[in-house]
Design a protein around this motif. Sequence first.
Motif, PDB file in Angstrom:
ATOM      1  N   ASP A  47      15.340  33.001  41.996  1.00 58.29           N
ATOM      2  CA  ASP A  47      14.422  33.230  43.120  1.00 58.29           C
ATOM      3  C   ASP A  47      13.139  32.418  42.965  1.00 58.29           C
ATOM      4  O   ASP A  47      12.414  32.196  43.937  1.00 58.29           O
ATOM      5  CB  ASP A  47      14.049  34.714  43.224  1.00 58.29           C
ATOM      6  N   TYR A  48      12.851  31.994  41.737  1.00 53.79           N
ATOM      7  CA  TYR A  48      11.595  31.314  41.434  1.00 53.79           C
ATOM      8  C   TYR A  48      11.774  29.804  41.265  1.00 53.79           C
ATOM      9  O   TYR A  48      10.849  29.126  40.825  1.00 53.79           O
ATOM     10  CB  TYR A  48      10.970  31.908  40.168  1.00 53.79           C
ATOM     11  N   LYS A  49      12.945  29.292  41.607  1.00 54.01           N
ATOM     12  CA  LYS A  49      13.179  27.855  41.467  1.00 54.01           C
ATOM     13  C   LYS A  49      12.179  27.081  42.325  1.00 54.01           C
ATOM     14  O   LYS A  49      11.922  27.437  43.471  1.00 54.01           O
ATOM     15  CB  LYS A  49      14.604  27.496  41.873  1.00 54.01           C
ATOM     16  N   GLY A  50      11.601  26.027  41.747  1.00 54.41           N
ATOM     17  CA  GLY A  50      10.578  25.260  42.441  1.00 54.41           C
ATOM     18  C   GLY A  50       9.176  25.652  42.023  1.00 54.41           C
ATOM     19  O   GLY A  50       8.203  25.010  42.436  1.00 54.41           O
ATOM     20  N   LYS A  51       9.070  26.705  41.194  1.00 50.20           N
ATOM     21  CA  LYS A  51       7.767  27.159  40.703  1.00 50.20           C
ATOM     22  C   LYS A  51       7.720  27.129  39.187  1.00 50.20           C
ATOM     23  O   LYS A  51       8.761  27.143  38.519  1.00 50.20           O
ATOM     24  CB  LYS A  51       7.503  28.609  41.148  1.00 50.20           C
ATOM     25  N   TYR A  52       6.511  27.123  38.649  1.00 54.25           N
ATOM     26  CA  TYR A  52       6.322  27.433  37.238  1.00 54.25           C
ATOM     27  C   TYR A  52       6.292  28.955  37.144  1.00 54.25           C
ATOM     28  O   TYR A  52       5.533  29.610  37.878  1.00 54.25           O
ATOM     29  CB  TYR A  52       5.008  26.858  36.706  1.00 54.25           C
ATOM     30  N   VAL A  53       7.125  29.520  36.270  1.00 57.08           N
ATOM     31  CA  VAL A  53       7.176  30.978  36.151  1.00 57.08           C
ATOM     32  C   VAL A  53       7.123  31.384  34.685  1.00 57.08           C
ATOM     33  O   VAL A  53       7.802  30.800  33.838  1.00 57.08           O
ATOM     34  CB  VAL A  53       8.438  31.556  36.836  1.00 57.08           C
ATOM     35  N   LEU A  54       6.292  32.356  34.406  1.00 56.58           N
ATOM     36  CA  LEU A  54       6.174  32.912  33.058  1.00 56.58           C
ATOM     37  C   LEU A  54       7.056  34.150  32.980  1.00 56.58           C
ATOM     38  O   LEU A  54       6.840  35.121  33.712  1.00 56.58           O
ATOM     39  CB  LEU A  54       4.725  33.290  32.755  1.00 56.58           C
ATOM     40  N   ILE A  55       8.068  34.105  32.102  1.00 55.07           N
ATOM     41  CA  ILE A  55       8.917  35.282  31.859  1.00 55.07           C
ATOM     42  C   ILE A  55       8.271  36.035  30.695  1.00 55.07           C
ATOM     43  O   ILE A  55       8.267  35.545  29.566  1.00 55.07           O
ATOM     44  CB  ILE A  55      10.360  34.870  31.513  1.00 55.07           C
ATOM     45  N   ASP A  56       7.711  37.190  30.989  1.00 53.92           N
ATOM     46  CA  ASP A  56       6.895  37.920  30.014  1.00 53.92           C
ATOM     47  C   ASP A  56       7.598  39.204  29.585  1.00 53.92           C
ATOM     48  O   ASP A  56       7.718  40.153  30.360  1.00 53.92           O
ATOM     49  CB  ASP A  56       5.536  38.249  30.652  1.00 53.92           C
ATOM     50  N   PHE A  57       8.082  39.230  28.330  1.00 53.96           N
ATOM     51  CA  PHE A  57       8.716  40.427  27.768  1.00 53.96           C
ATOM     52  C   PHE A  57       7.632  41.281  27.115  1.00 53.96           C
ATOM     53  O   PHE A  57       6.911  40.815  26.228  1.00 53.96           O
ATOM     54  CB  PHE A  57       9.780  40.033  26.735  1.00 53.96           C
ATOM     55  N   TRP A  58       7.533  42.549  27.496  1.00 55.42           N
ATOM     56  CA  TRP A  58       6.476  43.425  27.014  1.00 55.42           C
ATOM     57  C   TRP A  58       6.934  44.878  27.125  1.00 55.42           C
ATOM     58  O   TRP A  58       8.071  45.164  27.515  1.00 55.42           O
ATOM     59  CB  TRP A  58       5.199  43.192  27.820  1.00 55.42           C
ATOM     60  N   ALA A  59       6.056  45.825  26.796  1.00 51.87           N
ATOM     61  CA  ALA A  59       6.347  47.256  26.953  1.00 51.87           C
ATOM     62  C   ALA A  59       5.037  48.034  26.931  1.00 51.87           C
ATOM     63  O   ALA A  59       4.033  47.589  26.365  1.00 51.87           O
ATOM     64  CB  ALA A  59       7.268  47.759  25.845  1.00 51.87           C
TER      65      ALA A  59
END
Length: 370
Positions: free
Chosen positions: A255-267
């Motif tokens: 869904d985020y193709k074409g953008k810079y996206v940060l995948i952030d794993f957290w809790a």
Amino acid sequence: MRLKQLSLIMLIAVAFTACKPKDSFTIDGTFKNPGTEKKVLLYGMQNSNMIAIDSTNLSEKGEFKFTRKTPSVDFFRVSLGNHEFMLIAKNGDDIKLEADIADKTMAYKISGANEVDKLSELNAIRNNFAKQVEKLQADFEAKVATQPQNRAAVLESMKPQYESYVNQLNTQIIKFAKDNKGTLASFYAMNTLSPQEFEAELVQFADEVKEEIKGNATVDAFVKQMALLKAVQVGQVAPAFTINTADNKPVSLSDYKGKYVLIDFWASWCQPCRQENPNVVKVYNKYKSKNFDIIGISLDTDKAAWLGAVKADGLTWTHVSELKDFNGETVKKYQVQAIPTSYLVDPTGKIVAKNLRGDELEAFLAKTLR
């Protein structure tokens, strides 16, 4: 006559050597200053875990001996109380182990086989580091004793020296591993490095030795893990995933193709994650209008705690979760071993950076998103 006598002595020596058993190995050890500890345990590898496989008691002279068999060259550990001594052995080895239990650096001497000799070289490198740190600690305590009110300042002033020692140690360990490829000692050396700081080096090492040290269960497991980790290195295409939001709406990386996206794993329960969140909020608000977005992937199992933390920390980007802690499919796919962990993906879907924090993340985006 003398020649015949010499020949006879040589024949006896050869015969004695030939009688040495090749279907087992021995560990002859001596511990100085053992105190009240008497029980010595021998640990061996089973399913990549160390378990106790034998035990004995120290003699009055502090001596002990183990005789064991092993299917192939492998790791073993001798323990006395809280003191542990790593070994590498194969059938036919006659290993000597000496240690002074009173030595704070826990240095020990080993000899008697090629792998053990290599491990001894590595131990010398690590022992030198331990002595440097011990001296630094003594200097720190001496300075604090004279100026206790400046403890924090003294610690900060000595930090660069400690970091210099650590960098020297890591450089020497990597060089040792490269110089001794094909030995279990080199594998052991690389696994003393921080897996997060030296991830790329570990992945490369696994690629280089997967055929040379093939067959050892522990090494094979490491190579398999590194192969999975290789798939999420910088330069690789980020693995696809689809995870639901709290209201069960599917969100896909595509869904985020074409953008810079940060995948952030957290809790919500991860304090370092919560401490980093204000930095992420700042970066998001500054760059969200410049082709940058974030997907927050929570490792929470408690939905209410997860959503409560999202609200409390003001995290206004998209959030998803498998609610399975470290057992989520996407968490495993991205080889997340600790949090916070993040991946920055470019508009084409490639990973361009990992684990950028605070100013590092902002600096990267400032340079990239113009």
